[in-house]
Design a protein around this motif. Structure first.
Motif, short mmCIF file in Angstrom:
data_model
loop_
_atom_site.label_atom_id
_atom_site.label_comp_id
_atom_site.label_asym_id
_atom_site.label_seq_id
_atom_site.Cartn_x
_atom_site.Cartn_y
_atom_site.Cartn_z
N HIS A 258 0.84 -1.19 -0.06
CA HIS A 258 0.11 0.01 0.14
C HIS A 258 1.01 1.18 0.06
N GLN A 259 0.80 2.07 -1.25
CA GLN A 259 1.82 3.03 -1.30
C GLN A 259 0.96 4.42 -0.44
N THR A 260 1.69 4.94 0.32
CA THR A 260 1.26 6.08 1.19
C THR A 260 -0.09 6.82 0.68
N SER A 261 0.44 7.54 -0.41
CA SER A 261 -0.24 8.51 -1.15
C SER A 261 -1.15 8.10 -2.25
N HIS A 262 -1.35 6.64 -2.23
CA HIS A 262 -2.25 6.08 -2.84
C HIS A 262 -3.78 5.47 -2.61
N PHE A 381 6.84 3.67 -16.67
CA PHE A 381 7.40 3.89 -15.33
C PHE A 381 7.16 2.70 -14.46
N ASN A 382 6.07 1.86 -14.67
CA ASN A 382 5.80 0.94 -13.85
C ASN A 382 6.52 -0.53 -14.15
N ALA A 383 7.07 -0.33 -15.23
CA ALA A 383 7.79 -1.44 -16.11
C ALA A 383 9.40 -1.34 -15.59
N TYR A 449 -0.11 -2.57 -12.01
CA TYR A 449 -1.42 -1.74 -12.75
C TYR A 449 -1.14 -0.52 -13.09
N GLY A 450 -1.42 -0.01 -14.16
CA GLY A 450 -1.02 1.35 -14.80
C GLY A 450 -1.47 2.51 -13.54
N PRO A 451 -2.42 2.62 -13.17
CA PRO A 451 -2.59 3.87 -12.22
C PRO A 451 -2.10 3.59 -10.86
N ALA A 452 -1.37 2.48 -10.75
CA ALA A 452 -0.51 2.61 -9.30
C ALA A 452 0.68 3.14 -9.42
N SER A 453 1.18 3.65 -10.62
CA SER A 453 2.25 4.54 -10.72
C SER A 453 2.58 5.56 -9.89
N PRO A 454 3.77 5.67 -9.24
CA PRO A 454 4.25 6.75 -8.51
C PRO A 454 4.47 8.07 -9.04
N LEU A 455 4.33 7.79 -10.55
CA LEU A 455 4.56 8.84 -11.24
C LEU A 455 3.61 10.11 -11.44
#
Length: 664
Positions: A258-262, A381-383, A449-455
């Motif tokens: 779980h990413q903090t800002s997601h 970025f996720n790759a 999954y794409g929308p999980a990108s920190p970018l």
């Protein structure tokens, strides 16, 4: 380009005036606008040896036009082909390779020519553009390994006055950008997790007077933290034979974080060991047609994905019921690992009885879309992030795009960067490699999954600056395209020529589904109803703005600075040409839109000016991206502005940025 060079080389001894070359349908060469018929005949005889080469180019152009969905007869001559190309241009079809506008001139295959009227040229610009399109992507082999070609199909875009170094000197000058200094062998063979280690950690602002830590979410610690989340979701049962060698049964290892800002419950990355995948689903026209029909009927809100039937993915392992929950597999991850998964504990079941065993680690990615730079950057970025977490190198991985989209305008990132050593595949091309067989993969990775990108987090303004992940990713893409010699860190000096690029947002191209249609991917007639794509947030008085920015070049700036202006319509350039422009741009300015994602590839000293027109000011996409790339203070400015925009205000913003760009 090759046309002008061939003609001039053949006739330079005889002709002083400009020469036009016309290839008639019989293949005869004619010299146009010559005053002497005898001279004409002599020149024509000298051009005979190159007729066959021109005929070959002609055939390649025909093939390309057909790939654009046009019907072209075998006996079509140059006149007909030119008319077809002009028709495409009038319909505003995206022609990657269209000349970049440089200070009022046009660049075709690197050759600057003054603007001219089409009727004054027998060999038209549009035909030259088709030849340019022919060379924009190197041919790849049908087997695994292939070599990466150099930057782009014509001459490189080099800003006058910039002092570029040779490739041999890049390593010694890479400084804070170590990826740029790697040799081809090092770039290919080093684990991506090692490539990012030498980038400085992020810095943080404050929240309510307290220091805010960014390392866990935007630093290398994010990679380490994600890697430590490894758990076995499905344990091996029994054993199998791989290439005559004994191996354990299947297993699924997942990294759920779980990413903090997601939002949501978390993001996952899963590795399938010794699993079978029925690639015949991509040859099942019922499944592919249903997916594309929904994509069309929902006006692209339903992605071009197959929703895999149960048993598409199969292995011999025991599911851990406490850990294996559907809500741990967001988006298309669930299609693979919930809907499409079938496991067994029975050793006699033929789950691993495959037609072919794939030994190369394979990363599966399903793109969010295929022609929007902002949303596609999530998958790029996720790759990169997945390979860092799993400690993989480019020469260890083959990439598969398992959506049903065509390659699209960003193909070179997949083909040249992630395909630096091993050829990548679209779902459609898997049919060519595996012929619809049931394939067992020694190691298959179901990507993030794409929308999980920190970018692309943009709910609120970030407190974090200068992310080593974003900076190393930028260098990774540049180095993969072999464009490192353009990067300011490796130039011999910090240039006083300040390059300003206007990132145009114009309703200038067809919908990408039609522009990039290929019968291997889509049924092209399904997209004939799509014409020019109408965009919002278009600057209504853009021509006035462009004229004023061109005039600004004449101004005197402090410290001996000079301004160089580029009007860059990225819809009309190949991605490699876009990157060459990015790398050399010091001030990027334009309305809010996906094109501003290119700021990731700007130099460290660059400024970004985002114009919030037509109610787009709530978006924090590019504010955050700029901060993570290291643009502090006024190096990013987001300006809410009316439309038509006040020209003087834009000019003053650009003038101020030009004066502030660091020369140190």
């Amino acid at each position: 380009g090759r046309w002008g060079e061939a003609a001039m080389a053949a006739a330079s001894a005889m002709l002083v005036a400009a020469i036009m070359v016309y290839l008639h349908d019989e293949g005869t060469m004619y010299m146009v606008r010559t005053e002497s018929s005898q001279l004409h005949a002599q020149a024509n005889s000298r051009l005979v040896p190159i007729k066959e080469n021109l005929r070959k180019i002609d055939n390649r152009v025909k093939a390309w036009l057909r790939s654009e969905g046009l019907k072209v007869s075998e006996d079509a001559d140059l006149k007909e082909l030119t008319m077809l190309a002009e028709g495409l241009q009038q319909n505003k079809t995206s022609l990657p390779g269209y000349p970049l506008s440089l200070d009022g001139k046009r660049v075709i295959r690197g050759l600057s020519v003054e603007p001219s009227h089409a009727h004054d040229r027998v060999l038209t610009d549009e035909y030259l553009l088709m030849v340019e399109r022919m060379g924009k992507e190197g041919a790849s082999t049908s087997s695994g390994k292939h070599s990466s070609s150099s930057s782009s199909g014509g001459k490189d875009l080099e800003i006058p006055g910039r002092n570029f170094v040779g490739d041999a000197d890049v390593k010694d000058r890479s400084g804070k950008h170590p990826i740029l200094g790697l040799s081809n062998e090092e770039f290919s063979s080093k684990q991506v997790s090692d490539l990012i280690q030498d980038y400085e950690p992020p810095t943080a602002g404050t929240a309510d007077g307290k220091e805010f830590s960014c390392e866990d979410d935007f630093g290398i610690s994010l990679v380490d933290r994600w890697r430590k989340k490894k758990e076995e979701y499905c344990s091996p049962k029994g054993s199998t034979e791989i290439g005559g060698k004994h191996a354990t049964g299947s297993s699924i290892e997942c990294y759920f974080l779980h990413q903090t800002s997601h939002g949501g419950k978390g993001d996952n990355l899963c590795v399938l060991n010794n699993f079978a995948i029925n690639l015949g689903v991509f040859m099942n026209t019922e499944l592919t047609s249903e997916a594309m029909s929904k994509y069309k009927s929902t006006k692209h809100s339903d992605e071009a994905y197959i929703h895999y039937p149960k048993g598409t993915v199969g292995g011999r392992c025991t599911i851990n019921a406490e850990k294996y929950h559907a809500d741990k597999f967001p988006g298309w991850n669930g299609d693979w690992l919930v809907k499409g998964l079938e496991t067994t504990e029975e050793e006699d079941k033929d789950f691993l009885n495959c037609d072919f065993w794939e030994e190369t680690t394979t990363l599966f990615v399903q793109r969010d879309t295929f022609a929007n730079m902002y949303h596609d950057s999530e998958d790029f970025f996720n790759a990169f992030l997945a390979m860092s977490i799993l400690q993989l190198s480019l020469d260890q991985v083959q990439l598969v795009l398992s959506d049903l989209y065509p390659w699209g305008p960003f193909a070179s990132i997949w083909k040249k960067v992630y395909g630096f050593t091993n050829r990548p595949f679209t779902a459609w091309e898997l049919r060519e490699k595996y012929e619809g067989k049931r394939v067992c993969f020694k190691k298959a990775i179901i990507g993030i999954y794409g929308p999980a990108s920190p970018l692309t987090i943009m709910q609120r303004e970030t407190r974090c600056f200068s992310s080593p992940l974003v900076r190393s990713f930028s260098d990774f893409i540049i180095r993969g395209h072999k464009l490192q010699r353009f990067a300011p860190p490796v130039q011999k000096e910090n240039s006083k020529i300040i390059v300003v690029s206007w990132i145009a947002r114009r309703s200038s191209v067809m919908w990408p589904e039609r522009a990039f249609c290929d019968e291997r991917y889509f049924v092209c007639k399904d997209w004939e109803h799509l014409s020019t794509r109408t965009l919002g947030r278009v600057v209504k008085n853009e021509n006035e703005v462009l004229a004023a920015l061109r005039d600004l070049q004449k101004s005197k700036f402090p410290d001996g600075r000079e301004m160089y202006f580029i009007d860059a319509d990225y819809n009309t350039l190949t991605l490699e040409q876009q990157l060459q422009c990015d790398i050399q741009t010091d001030v990027m300015v334009g309305p809010h839109g996906a094109g501003l994602t290119h700021q990731i590839f700007l130099p460290d000293r660059a400024y970004l000016i985002e114009l919030f027109v037509d109610g787009s000011s709530a978006n924090k996409h590019f504010h955050n991206m700029a901060r993570w790339r290291g643009r502090v203070g006024d190096m990013y400015k987001g300006v809410t502005i009316e439309n038509p925009v006040p020209v003087d205000k834009v000019v003053n913003l650009v003038k101020g940025a030009v004066e502030m760009v660091s020369l140190n």
